[in-house]
Design a protein around this motif. Structure first.
Motif, PDB file in Angstrom:
ATOM      1  N   ILE A  89      -6.960 -14.558 -26.451  1.00  0.00           N
ATOM      2  CA  ILE A  89      -6.052 -13.435 -26.239  1.00  0.00           C
ATOM      3  C   ILE A  89      -6.272 -12.337 -27.283  1.00  0.00           C
ATOM      4  CG2 ILE A  89      -3.609 -12.754 -26.330  1.00  0.00           C
ATOM      5  CD1 ILE A  89      -2.960 -15.482 -25.052  1.00  0.00           C
ATOM      6  N   LEU A  90      -6.553 -12.733 -28.505  1.00  0.00           N
ATOM      7  CA  LEU A  90      -6.692 -11.754 -29.586  1.00  0.00           C
ATOM      8  C   LEU A  90      -8.117 -11.224 -29.742  1.00  0.00           C
ATOM      9  CD1 LEU A  90      -4.385 -13.458 -32.226  1.00  0.00           C
ATOM     10  CD2 LEU A  90      -3.844 -11.532 -30.715  1.00  0.00           C
ATOM     11  N   ASP A  91      -9.058 -11.792 -29.005  1.00  0.00           N
ATOM     12  CA  ASP A  91     -10.449 -11.342 -29.071  1.00  0.00           C
ATOM     13  C   ASP A  91     -10.538  -9.889 -28.617  1.00  0.00           C
ATOM     14  OD1 ASP A  91     -13.182 -11.033 -29.083  1.00  0.00           O
ATOM     15  OD2 ASP A  91     -13.539 -12.328 -27.362  1.00  0.00           O
ATOM     16  N   GLU A  92     -10.975  -9.029 -29.503  1.00  0.00           N
ATOM     17  CA  GLU A  92     -11.012  -7.597 -29.200  1.00  0.00           C
ATOM     18  C   GLU A  92     -12.248  -7.174 -28.423  1.00  0.00           C
ATOM     19  OE1 GLU A  92     -10.335  -5.376 -32.759  1.00  0.00           O
ATOM     20  OE2 GLU A  92      -8.479  -6.417 -33.191  1.00  0.00           O
ATOM     21  N   SER A  93     -13.087  -8.117 -28.069  1.00  0.00           N
ATOM     22  CA  SER A  93     -14.308  -7.724 -27.356  1.00  0.00           C
ATOM     23  C   SER A  93     -14.377  -8.296 -25.943  1.00  0.00           C
ATOM     24  CB  SER A  93     -15.544  -8.182 -28.144  1.00  0.00           C
ATOM     25  OG  SER A  93     -15.560  -9.596 -28.230  1.00  0.00           O
ATOM     26  N   ASP A  94     -13.500  -9.210 -25.593  1.00  0.00           N
ATOM     27  CA  ASP A  94     -13.603  -9.842 -24.277  1.00  0.00           C
ATOM     28  C   ASP A  94     -12.244  -9.843 -23.587  1.00  0.00           C
ATOM     29  OD1 ASP A  94     -14.946 -11.154 -22.194  1.00  0.00           O
ATOM     30  OD2 ASP A  94     -14.638 -13.134 -23.054  1.00  0.00           O
ATOM     31  N   LEU A  95     -11.675 -11.003 -23.400  1.00  0.00           N
ATOM     32  CA  LEU A  95     -10.429 -11.130 -22.661  1.00  0.00           C
ATOM     33  C   LEU A  95      -9.279 -10.401 -23.358  1.00  0.00           C
ATOM     34  CD1 LEU A  95      -9.103 -12.330 -20.172  1.00  0.00           C
ATOM     35  CD2 LEU A  95      -8.644 -14.387 -21.491  1.00  0.00           C
ATOM     36  N   GLY A  96      -9.220 -10.483 -24.667  1.00  0.00           N
ATOM     37  CA  GLY A  96      -8.165  -9.781 -25.406  1.00  0.00           C
ATOM     38  C   GLY A  96      -8.209  -8.285 -25.173  1.00  0.00           C
ATOM     39  N   LYS A  97      -9.404  -7.746 -25.157  1.00  0.00           N
ATOM     40  CA  LYS A  97      -9.574  -6.312 -24.885  1.00  0.00           C
ATOM     41  C   LYS A  97      -9.109  -5.993 -23.465  1.00  0.00           C
ATOM     42  CE  LYS A  97     -13.106  -2.711 -24.656  1.00  0.00           C
ATOM     43  NZ  LYS A  97     -14.535  -2.426 -24.767  1.00  0.00           N
ATOM     44  N   GLU A  98      -9.483  -6.839 -22.524  1.00  0.00           N
ATOM     45  CA  GLU A  98      -9.074  -6.639 -21.127  1.00  0.00           C
ATOM     46  C   GLU A  98      -7.555  -6.674 -20.997  1.00  0.00           C
ATOM     47  OE1 GLU A  98      -9.352  -9.004 -16.875  1.00  0.00           O
ATOM     48  OE2 GLU A  98     -10.925  -9.362 -18.359  1.00  0.00           O
ATOM     49  N   ILE A  99      -6.904  -7.607 -21.683  1.00  0.00           N
ATOM     50  CA  ILE A  99      -5.446  -7.706 -21.628  1.00  0.00           C
ATOM     51  C   ILE A  99      -4.809  -6.447 -22.207  1.00  0.00           C
ATOM     52  CG2 ILE A  99      -3.433  -8.940 -22.554  1.00  0.00           C
ATOM     53  CD1 ILE A  99      -5.164 -11.520 -22.399  1.00  0.00           C
ATOM     54  N   SER A 100      -5.281  -6.024 -23.375  1.00  0.00           N
ATOM     55  CA  SER A 100      -4.727  -4.826 -24.017  1.00  0.00           C
ATOM     56  C   SER A 100      -4.863  -3.604 -23.124  1.00  0.00           C
ATOM     57  CB  SER A 100      -5.425  -4.563 -25.354  1.00  0.00           C
ATOM     58  OG  SER A 100      -5.174  -5.595 -26.253  1.00  0.00           O
ATOM     59  N   GLU A 101      -6.042  -3.429 -22.556  1.00  0.00           N
ATOM     60  CA  GLU A 101      -6.274  -2.268 -21.696  1.00  0.00           C
ATOM     61  C   GLU A 101      -5.434  -2.335 -20.426  1.00  0.00           C
ATOM     62  OE1 GLU A 101     -10.491  -1.908 -21.106  1.00  0.00           O
ATOM     63  OE2 GLU A 101     -10.817  -1.191 -23.150  1.00  0.00           O
ATOM     64  N   THR A 102      -5.262  -3.520 -19.868  1.00  0.00           N
ATOM     65  CA  THR A 102      -4.455  -3.676 -18.664  1.00  0.00           C
ATOM     66  C   THR A 102      -2.996  -3.337 -18.947  1.00  0.00           C
ATOM     67  OG1 THR A 102      -5.935  -5.401 -17.842  1.00  0.00           O
ATOM     68  CG2 THR A 102      -3.737  -5.304 -16.861  1.00  0.00           C
ATOM     69  N   VAL A 103      -2.479  -3.852 -20.059  1.00  0.00           N
ATOM     70  CA  VAL A 103      -1.089  -3.569 -20.427  1.00  0.00           C
ATOM     71  C   VAL A 103      -0.912  -2.067 -20.660  1.00  0.00           C
ATOM     72  CG1 VAL A 103       0.654  -3.904 -22.235  1.00  0.00           C
ATOM     73  CG2 VAL A 103      -0.615  -5.867 -21.338  1.00  0.00           C
ATOM     74  N   GLU A 104      -1.838  -1.461 -21.367  1.00  0.00           N
ATOM     75  CA  GLU A 104      -1.751  -0.024 -21.626  1.00  0.00           C
ATOM     76  C   GLU A 104      -1.835   0.774 -20.318  1.00  0.00           C
ATOM     77  OE1 GLU A 104      -3.780   3.489 -24.327  1.00  0.00           O
ATOM     78  OE2 GLU A 104      -4.292   1.399 -24.741  1.00  0.00           O
ATOM     79  N   ARG A 105      -2.712   0.362 -19.426  1.00  0.00           N
ATOM     80  CA  ARG A 105      -2.869   1.051 -18.138  1.00  0.00           C
ATOM     81  C   ARG A 105      -1.565   0.993 -17.344  1.00  0.00           C
ATOM     82  NH1 ARG A 105      -6.583  -2.000 -16.115  1.00  0.00           N
ATOM     83  NH2 ARG A 105      -8.253  -1.017 -17.269  1.00  0.00           N
ATOM     84  N   VAL A 106      -0.922  -0.186 -17.307  1.00  0.00           N
ATOM     85  CA  VAL A 106       0.344  -0.338 -16.578  1.00  0.00           C
ATOM     86  C   VAL A 106       1.435   0.496 -17.246  1.00  0.00           C
ATOM     87  CG1 VAL A 106       2.167  -1.981 -15.975  1.00  0.00           C
ATOM     88  CG2 VAL A 106      -0.228  -2.568 -15.588  1.00  0.00           C
ATOM     89  N   PHE A 107       1.481   0.478 -18.561  1.00  0.00           N
ATOM     90  CA  PHE A 107       2.472   1.289 -19.274  1.00  0.00           C
ATOM     91  C   PHE A 107       2.297   2.763 -18.934  1.00  0.00           C
ATOM     92  CE2 PHE A 107       3.648   4.008 -22.826  1.00  0.00           C
ATOM     93  CZ  PHE A 107       4.983   3.673 -22.984  1.00  0.00           C
TER      94      PHE A 107
END
Length: 167
Positions: A89-107
């Motif tokens: 989840i906290l990996d800034e280069s793979d899944l963590g990055k995808e989660i962060s971007e998805t949350v930001e996109r929805v926001f």
């Protein structure tokens, strides 16, 4: 007309409604299943289990063994799996990055803003980040060396112990 404040609950509800949470959960599960280190660690824990290596284990039913193994190892296995999930989840280069971007996109979508993905890190940023990591590793090694030298000066030799015991 005032703009509506978007709460974390709003974002979470949107992610749950559109199936994004389920998709992320599935990706995490698949990555955990593919994690050889986690598998091997769990196998080693089971092989070294007190339950399986105790006298009379071969006479127990599969259900009894399974229940006993669960009681013995469940917390340790779940702790390791939890750490592995957080790393994903906290990996800034793979899944963590995808989660962060998805949350930001929805926001952004909920608040009516345009989503702009973060720019890739610059070479100088990566270089500085590597320097900081190297400095931290060097500092950790120094501390370890100091601790080792301090503990080794406190240790008694075998002959010193024998002399004290004879007195």
């Amino acid at each position: 007309m005032g703009s509506r404040i978007i709460t974390p609950e709003d974002v979470l509800e949107s992610l749950m409604d559109d199936g994004t949470i389920d998709a992320i959960r599935l990706k995490i599960i698949n990555q955990l299943k593919a994690n050889e280190e986690l598998k091997n660690n769990t196998i080693t824990m089971v092989e070294q289990s007190k339950v399986l290596n105790s006298h009379g284990a071969e006479k127990q039913t599969k259900r009894e063994l399974f229940d006993a193994l669960r009681r013995e190892l469940e917390t340790q296995v779940l702790e390791k799996a939890s750490r592995a999930v957080w790393e994903l989840i906290l990996d800034e280069s793979d899944l963590g990055k995808e989660i962060s971007e998805t949350v930001e996109r929805v926001f952004c979508r909920l608040s009516g803003q345009e989503f702009l993905p973060p720019p890739p890190p610059t070479t100088s940023y990566v270089h500085e980040s590597n320097k900081v990591e190297e400095a931290q590793e060097t500092e950790a090694e120094k501390v370890k060396d100091i601790e080792m030298s301090e503990s080794s000066t406190k240790k008694r030799t075998f002959s010193e112990m024998n002399v004290k015991e004879q007195n």
